[in-house]
Scaffold this active site. Structure first.
Site, PDB file in Angstrom:
ATOM      1  N   VAL A  77       0.842  -1.340  -0.025  1.00 35.61           N
ATOM      2  CA  VAL A  77      -0.046   0.202  -0.030  1.00 35.61           C
ATOM      3  C   VAL A  77       0.918   1.230  -0.033  1.00 35.61           C
ATOM      4  CG1 VAL A  77      -1.951   1.175   1.264  1.00 35.61           C
ATOM      5  CG2 VAL A  77      -1.639  -1.320   1.448  1.00 35.61           C
ATOM      6  N   CYS A  78       0.708   2.076  -0.981  1.00 33.97           N
ATOM      7  CA  CYS A  78       1.491   3.373  -0.822  1.00 33.97           C
ATOM      8  C   CYS A  78       1.357   4.101   0.427  1.00 33.97           C
ATOM      9  CB  CYS A  78       1.120   4.148  -2.235  1.00 33.97           C
ATOM     10  SG  CYS A  78       1.888   5.658  -2.209  1.00 33.97           S
ATOM     11  N   ILE A  79       2.361   4.125   0.923  1.00 34.29           N
ATOM     12  CA  ILE A  79       2.174   4.911   2.383  1.00 34.29           C
ATOM     13  C   ILE A  79       2.104   6.416   2.133  1.00 34.29           C
ATOM     14  CG2 ILE A  79       4.983   5.627   2.491  1.00 34.29           C
ATOM     15  CD1 ILE A  79       4.614   4.825   5.394  1.00 34.29           C
TER      16      ILE A  79
END
Lengths: 130, 124, 96
Positions: A77-79
């Site tokens: 998940v793109c932080i």
């Protein structure tokens, strides 16, 4: 073949998550290796631990987790996209002084560098947008 | 087609205008990270995405950051291949000399060649 | 050869034009989600010139009650066929 999926649609808002999951299941059923699903843009909501859809609807968050556990698929998940949208794992919750945790394993918060990495390392990257 | 388009690692296609959604910013972020990781990155501004290159952009409501400042940093990241869909410009009555950066305009027939000339294509 | 995937209807979205602009003469196009509307005889004209390279996803046609209404020029594939198409193409480009 080694595959990766990029998912950018929010669950229950767009069909993208359903389409991506259906495609992911077909991939592994045919013996392909799905290395990772990368969640970006509103796709990060697929990692929302607190999602509570009606019982007669598919539980997308659980479905991703099951796929990950059965087939060793990394759920990345793109932080940056996640933090903006209130999606924090335990470490980020502590770091930002928040009480609740909204992302848990097997989802992992990670940088965009991972997208670049799987995109170039895998034989195929398939994007599902909203 | 020019030599430098061939076999570049990543083509990021930007199809959205600044401010109205996060697509443009998130697409640019992916491009910058890829470049920082040493990949050769080309940007293709397509459709409404061409408006990202207009001069004189300001902050949005509540000080919402646009993307103009990011675009100014592209050179620092060695992202030098900036491609613009010619039709995207003409549809809005714009021309390439009104843009904040030097770009290469692509005719409809050149677009497809650019897509097939990159190892990875991400559409935003 | 690239596989292009479109999930919007040509009746309401211009995304199909972007996909067509990005297509080489040998590239293929797969219609999924609301994009399958483009397989209807009334709308398939937007994809003129793609004969033999135009596909639509069976499951998405079926769930919308459109399966029997496809134009004969469109090849209907199920999700396994979708996987096949991604295998056969060097890369997949999505337009949404």
């Amino acid at each position: 073949m080694r595959y990766a999926i990029l998912l950018m649609g929010a669950p229950y808002s767009d069909q993208a998550s359903h389409s991506a999951l259906r495609f992911a299941r077909a991939l592994v059923a045919r013996g392909h290796r799905l290395e990772a699903v990368f969640f970006y843009h509103d796709g990060v909501y697929n990692a929302a631990r607190l999602a509570a859809p009606p019982q007669d609807e598919p539980h997308l968050v659980d479905a991703w987790a099951a796929l990950a556990n059965e087939h060793r698929v990394a759920l990345q998940v793109c932080i940056a996209a996640a933090l903006r949208r209130g999606l924090l794992d335990e470490r980020e919750a502590v770091r930002h002084g928040k009480d609740g945790v909204s992302v848990e394993a097997p989802f992992e918060l990670t940088g965009l560098g991972q997208l670049v990495d799987i995109g170039t390392r895998c034989d195929r990257l398939v994007t599902f947008g909203p | 087609m020019q030599e430098h388009h061939d076999d570049s690692d990543l083509l990021v296609i930007l199809r959205h205008a600044p401010h109205g959604s996060s697509w443009l910013r998130e697409g640019l972020d992916a491009a910058l990270v890829a470049a920082a990781f040493g990949r050769r990155v080309s940007l293709l501004f397509m459709g409404e995405g061409v408006t990202a290159l207009l001069r004189g952009q300001q902050l949005g409501p509540l000080g919402q950051k646009g993307t103009a400042a990011t675009l100014e940093m592209l050179e620092m990241y060695d992202i030098e291949t900036l491609l613009v869909e010619e039709q995207g410009l003409s549809r809005l009555g714009l021309s390439s000399d009104e843009l904040m950066l030097e770009v290469e305009c692509l005719s409809p027939s050149a677009l497809a060649r650019v897509l097939s000339g990159h190892r990875l294509v991400l559409t935003f | 050869m690239l596989l292009h995937v479109v999930n919007r209807s040509p009746a309401t979205s211009r995304v199909y034009q972007q996909a067509l602009a990005g297509m080489s003469p040998e590239d293929r196009l797969l219609l999924i989600e609301d994009g399958v509307q483009g397989a209807l005889p009334q709308l398939v004209r937007y994809y003129a010139g793609l004969e033999g390279r135009l596909f639509a996803l069976k499951e998405d046609l079926e769930s919308r009650g459109l399966l029997g209404r496809c134009d004969a020029s469109v090849q209907v594939v199920d999700v396994d066929g979708f996987v096949d198409l991604t295998e056969e193409a060097e890369r997949t480009v999505s337009w949404y």
